[in-house]
Design an enzyme around this catalytic site. Sequence first.
Site, mmCIF file in Angstrom:
data_model
loop_
_atom_site.group_PDB
_atom_site.id
_atom_site.type_symbol
_atom_site.label_atom_id
_atom_site.label_comp_id
_atom_site.label_asym_id
_atom_site.label_seq_id
_atom_site.Cartn_x
_atom_site.Cartn_y
_atom_site.Cartn_z
ATOM 1 N N THR A 33 5.580 7.941 -8.009
ATOM 2 C CA THR A 33 7.216 7.465 -8.098
ATOM 3 C C THR A 33 7.676 8.437 -6.763
ATOM 4 O OG1 THR A 33 6.944 7.123 -10.268
ATOM 5 C CG2 THR A 33 9.421 8.009 -9.007
ATOM 6 N N THR A 65 9.093 5.596 -12.059
ATOM 7 C CA THR A 65 9.026 5.294 -13.464
ATOM 8 C C THR A 65 10.265 5.659 -13.844
ATOM 9 O OG1 THR A 65 9.232 7.594 -13.211
ATOM 10 C CG2 THR A 65 7.235 6.558 -13.251
ATOM 11 N N ASN A 66 11.043 5.079 -14.576
ATOM 12 C CA ASN A 66 12.745 4.610 -15.249
ATOM 13 C C ASN A 66 12.943 6.302 -15.434
ATOM 14 O OD1 ASN A 66 11.724 2.317 -15.366
ATOM 15 N ND2 ASN A 66 12.540 1.552 -17.490
ATOM 16 N N GLU A 67 12.232 7.434 -15.983
ATOM 17 C CA GLU A 67 12.441 8.473 -15.396
ATOM 18 C C GLU A 67 12.963 9.345 -14.580
ATOM 19 O OE1 GLU A 67 9.933 8.398 -18.758
ATOM 20 O OE2 GLU A 67 9.443 7.641 -17.176
ATOM 21 N N SER A 105 -1.988 -3.266 -6.514
ATOM 22 C CA SER A 105 -2.013 -4.717 -6.765
ATOM 23 C C SER A 105 -2.203 -5.959 -6.209
ATOM 24 C CB SER A 105 -0.993 -5.138 -8.182
ATOM 25 O OG SER A 105 -0.877 -4.345 -9.097
ATOM 26 N N GLU A 107 13.061 -3.697 -3.904
ATOM 27 C CA GLU A 107 11.547 -4.079 -4.806
ATOM 28 C C GLU A 107 12.311 -3.946 -6.004
ATOM 29 O OE1 GLU A 107 7.173 -2.983 -6.184
ATOM 30 O OE2 GLU A 107 8.735 -1.803 -4.611
ATOM 31 N N GLY A 123 0.785 -1.113 -0.279
ATOM 32 C CA GLY A 123 0.189 0.041 -0.168
ATOM 33 C C GLY A 123 0.697 1.311 0.084
ATOM 34 N N TYR A 124 1.648 1.537 -0.853
ATOM 35 C CA TYR A 124 2.263 2.618 -1.557
ATOM 36 C C TYR A 124 1.930 3.904 -1.892
ATOM 37 C CZ TYR A 124 5.991 -0.368 -0.464
ATOM 38 O OH TYR A 124 7.526 -1.109 0.546
ATOM 39 N N SER A 125 1.406 3.284 -3.356
ATOM 40 C CA SER A 125 0.717 4.318 -4.223
ATOM 41 C C SER A 125 -0.602 5.468 -3.947
ATOM 42 C CB SER A 125 1.108 4.101 -5.595
ATOM 43 O OG SER A 125 2.225 4.002 -6.060
#
Length: 395
Positions: free
Chosen positions: A140, A375-377, A166, A245, A132-134
């Site tokens: 991010t 995110t990869n950015e 998820s 993670e 339970g993060y986002s």
Amino acid sequence: MSLAVYSEQDEQLRREVRAFLTETWDEERQLAALVEQHHHQDHIPQEWEREFWRELGRRGWLGLAIPAEYGGSGGTALQRHLLTEEMSYIGAPYPRAATSIVAPALLDHADEELKRRFLPRIARGEINFCLGYSEPEAGTDLASLTMRARREGDHYLVNGMKLFTSRAHRCDYVYLAVRTDGSGKKHDGITLLIVDLADVVIEPLPTMDGRTNITYYDEVRVPVAHRIGEEGKGWAYLSGALGLERIGVFPIGHIRRCLEEVVKLARRPRPDGRVPFDSPAVRQELAGSQVEFAAIQAMVEGALTRAVVDGDLPGFAAAQVKTAVTEYKQRLVDLAGTLLGPYGQLMPGAVDAPLEGMVPQLWADAIVHTFGAGTNEIQRDMIAQRGLGMPRKSR
């Protein structure tokens, strides 16, 4: 060449796990799990999945790196990683959040009562956790989370919502990050709680690669005894978990399996009779993919060694792994689509769909993982600033 040093005992464990999975997890089931193994896995009956986990627990495999005094089988974190790789290669369901994120957090930060309450059940395969993060305004940039928990006596009352939770609909508990104090810097005042999902409203949220969830908390009562570590110190605990993670957000065993499936596709005649492997250009692309995979595997195992053997993994190193692995999978699935031409767009159930129509699903899945776990950015910002010492902005 593997950078992680596996002992003969480790290799014996690998052989035992492979033999068990070969017996239990047939080829048809493996293909069905190729896409969904790290998401909801709704194609697997939940009771069958739970019994499978209990069998893993009886064999001592879910208790790897959990001391015997807490119901585990001992062993090492390296062995736990080895099990994850074998599971991910074959697509078998594995309670990875519970064993790879929550269990280490409990061992490092929880009090004795909480360890004894949850670790034996994790080791037996009885429970699993989601993360339970986002939140709508904190993805991010997790430190910007706003979900509040106020303390009243021996409980916290939690209010707010989380996005992209998820597998919440298939788990028992959520490993929840909340804000217990908003008066200081955003990285301060974050607390970690274990919350029973029976008390949480779970709403499905369809995405391009399947189902995730929105979870709602309305005065949810959580015992203070379910707090991990000190109140307000959660960011320090989360930082290590996020690194783990990002190393394992897409286990290298799954990537290896995807590469093997792409090579098989290249050797197999397409519905129009053409064999992609007959083309020198295709063989050159496949050779390049094999070389790139070997380099990424070395990067993953080097980071793994630093994390679980040396106990020292800088955040930028985890960011390097996460970015490299997820973007490699994108290129690999793009290559599969190129090999198949228009047939690569056929969905499951379509006539002549190669790989039972899984290529479009793998493509969607590969995109989603470039922003899962950060995110990869943003990962590139971490690499530039913390790894290369570059400034946040040019002067």
